[in-house]
Design a protein around this motif. Sequence first.
Motif, short mmCIF file in Angstrom:
data_model
loop_
_atom_site.label_atom_id
_atom_site.label_comp_id
_atom_site.label_asym_id
_atom_site.label_seq_id
_atom_site.Cartn_x
_atom_site.Cartn_y
_atom_site.Cartn_z
N UNK A 63 22.74 33.65 63.62
CA UNK A 63 21.76 34.18 64.57
C UNK A 63 22.30 34.17 65.99
N UNK A 64 23.04 33.16 66.35
CA UNK A 64 23.66 33.10 67.67
C UNK A 64 24.65 34.25 67.85
N UNK A 65 25.47 34.48 66.83
CA UNK A 65 26.44 35.58 66.89
C UNK A 65 25.74 36.93 66.94
N UNK A 66 24.71 37.10 66.13
CA UNK A 66 23.98 38.37 66.11
C UNK A 66 23.35 38.66 67.47
N UNK A 67 22.79 37.65 68.09
CA UNK A 67 22.19 37.83 69.42
C UNK A 67 23.26 38.22 70.43
N UNK A 68 24.42 37.60 70.35
CA UNK A 68 25.51 37.91 71.28
C UNK A 68 25.99 39.35 71.12
N UNK A 69 25.86 39.89 69.91
CA UNK A 69 26.27 41.27 69.67
C UNK A 69 25.14 42.27 69.89
N UNK A 70 24.02 41.81 70.45
CA UNK A 70 22.96 42.71 70.86
C UNK A 70 21.88 43.03 69.85
N UNK A 71 21.84 42.34 68.74
CA UNK A 71 20.77 42.58 67.77
C UNK A 71 19.47 42.00 68.32
N UNK A 72 18.40 42.76 68.22
CA UNK A 72 17.13 42.33 68.79
C UNK A 72 16.03 42.15 67.75
N UNK A 73 16.32 42.52 66.52
CA UNK A 73 15.33 42.37 65.44
C UNK A 73 16.00 41.72 64.25
N UNK A 74 15.28 40.81 63.61
CA UNK A 74 15.78 40.08 62.45
C UNK A 74 14.80 40.24 61.31
N UNK A 75 15.31 40.65 60.16
CA UNK A 75 14.52 40.71 58.94
C UNK A 75 15.17 39.77 57.94
N UNK A 76 14.39 38.84 57.42
CA UNK A 76 14.90 37.85 56.48
C UNK A 76 14.28 38.08 55.11
N UNK A 77 15.12 38.29 54.12
CA UNK A 77 14.67 38.34 52.73
C UNK A 77 14.60 36.88 52.28
N UNK A 78 13.38 36.38 52.14
CA UNK A 78 13.16 34.97 51.84
C UNK A 78 12.77 34.72 50.39
N UNK A 79 13.07 35.66 49.52
CA UNK A 79 12.67 35.58 48.12
C UNK A 79 13.26 34.37 47.41
N UNK A 80 14.52 34.04 47.72
CA UNK A 80 15.24 33.03 46.93
C UNK A 80 15.37 31.67 47.64
#
Length: 136
Positions: A63-80
């Motif tokens: 999540x830290x890396x994704x934020x640094x690369x400019x991602x602003x939305x997170x979708x988590x598949x929490x099925x498993x």
Amino acid sequence: MNTASPSHILPTLTRTVSGPRDDAATSGQTQIVTACRTHGDTLVIALQGEIDRFTAAPLHALLTSAAAFGHTRLVIDATRITFCDCGFLNAVLGWRRRGRRLCLAACSPAVERLLNAVHATGDRLARTATLEEALM
């Protein structure tokens, strides 16, 4: 839509990590992040297994890396996800606290229990029944 592997976000994503605990039930190798892809400014990840304060480090790093690369939305598949506690919650709430959007898709019973406890405190996290709904 970018369906290529987002290797720029977290090179260690596919590597397993050993937890710091010594007991027999938890000392094995654990891989909690099983899939990761990008969709515009959205990061979509699938998680599995037990996510607690000892095993959440790869999730925090991702999540830290994704934020640094400019991602602003997170979708988590929490099925498993079979178990989660404050380690999981701190990671996802940390993402949202910084003004980013978060959606938990297809929550397992373990995640539902945690979210019900969180809702009792007045904090509501977006949820959808399926991953497809979350991506709409």
